[in-house]
Write a protein that holds these residues in place. Structure first.
Motif, mmCIF file in Angstrom:
data_model
loop_
_atom_site.group_PDB
_atom_site.id
_atom_site.type_symbol
_atom_site.label_atom_id
_atom_site.label_comp_id
_atom_site.label_asym_id
_atom_site.label_seq_id
_atom_site.Cartn_x
_atom_site.Cartn_y
_atom_site.Cartn_z
ATOM 1 N N HIS A 135 19.036 -51.320 6.126
ATOM 2 C CA HIS A 135 19.406 -52.553 5.445
ATOM 3 C C HIS A 135 18.955 -53.742 6.277
ATOM 4 N N ASN A 136 18.261 -54.660 5.645
ATOM 5 C CA ASN A 136 17.821 -55.893 6.277
ATOM 6 C C ASN A 136 16.961 -55.615 7.517
ATOM 7 N N GLU A 137 15.985 -54.757 7.376
ATOM 8 C CA GLU A 137 15.165 -54.362 8.515
ATOM 9 C C GLU A 137 14.309 -55.502 9.066
ATOM 10 N N ARG A 138 14.094 -56.561 8.277
ATOM 11 C CA ARG A 138 13.311 -57.705 8.768
ATOM 12 C C ARG A 138 14.167 -58.680 9.557
ATOM 13 N N GLY A 139 15.483 -58.485 9.515
ATOM 14 C CA GLY A 139 16.370 -59.396 10.230
ATOM 15 C C GLY A 139 16.609 -60.684 9.470
ATOM 16 N N ALA A 140 16.377 -60.664 8.169
ATOM 17 C CA ALA A 140 16.547 -61.863 7.360
ATOM 18 C C ALA A 140 18.023 -62.084 7.054
ATOM 19 N N GLY A 141 18.351 -63.304 6.706
ATOM 20 C CA GLY A 141 19.709 -63.621 6.271
ATOM 21 C C GLY A 141 20.580 -64.157 7.384
ATOM 22 N N ARG A 142 21.804 -64.402 6.999
ATOM 23 C CA ARG A 142 22.771 -64.986 7.921
ATOM 24 C C ARG A 142 23.167 -63.965 8.985
ATOM 25 N N LYS A 143 23.260 -64.440 10.227
ATOM 26 C CA LYS A 143 23.678 -63.580 11.327
ATOM 27 C C LYS A 143 25.199 -63.472 11.334
ATOM 28 N N GLU A 144 25.715 -62.364 11.838
ATOM 29 C CA GLU A 144 27.150 -62.164 11.890
ATOM 30 C C GLU A 144 27.783 -63.130 12.873
#
Length: 97
Positions: free
Chosen positions: A40-49
């Motif tokens: 899941h989200n292997e590109r590291g896209a999106g909001r960080k935890e």
């Protein structure tokens, strides 16, 4: 003339090896389609935890010790809803299965 025949025979044997490898490749691809699970989200896209795993575990421990969700939210300067979500994450994963 003899040398040409040797090269032709070698060429035929190499073609057969190539064909066998292509067939094996197709079989392995067809077998791996069902087991190909992408991260899941292997590109590291999106909001960080916002919180680390250690902080999440501490929140759960505070809740077990009897602190209210509101108290934990004030400790970590975040919303009550976020604390509730983090504390109940483990339980939600069990229901999805």
């Amino acid at each position: 003339m003899n040398e040409i025949q040797k090269l032709k025979d070698e060429n035929k044997s190499l073609k057969s090896v190539i064909q066998k490898l292509k067939n094996e490749n197709k079989k392995s691809k067809s077998n791996s389609v069902g087991s190909d699970k992408r991260v899941h989200n292997e590109r590291g896209a999106g909001r960080k935890e916002r919180f680390s795993d250690q902080e999440k575990e501490m929140m759960k421990m505070y809740r077990i010790q009897g602190k209210t969700i509101k108290e934990i939210a004030e400790m970590y300067s975040c919303s009550v809803g976020l604390i509730h979500k983090i504390i109940n994450e483990q339980f939600n994963l069990n229901y999805e299965k």
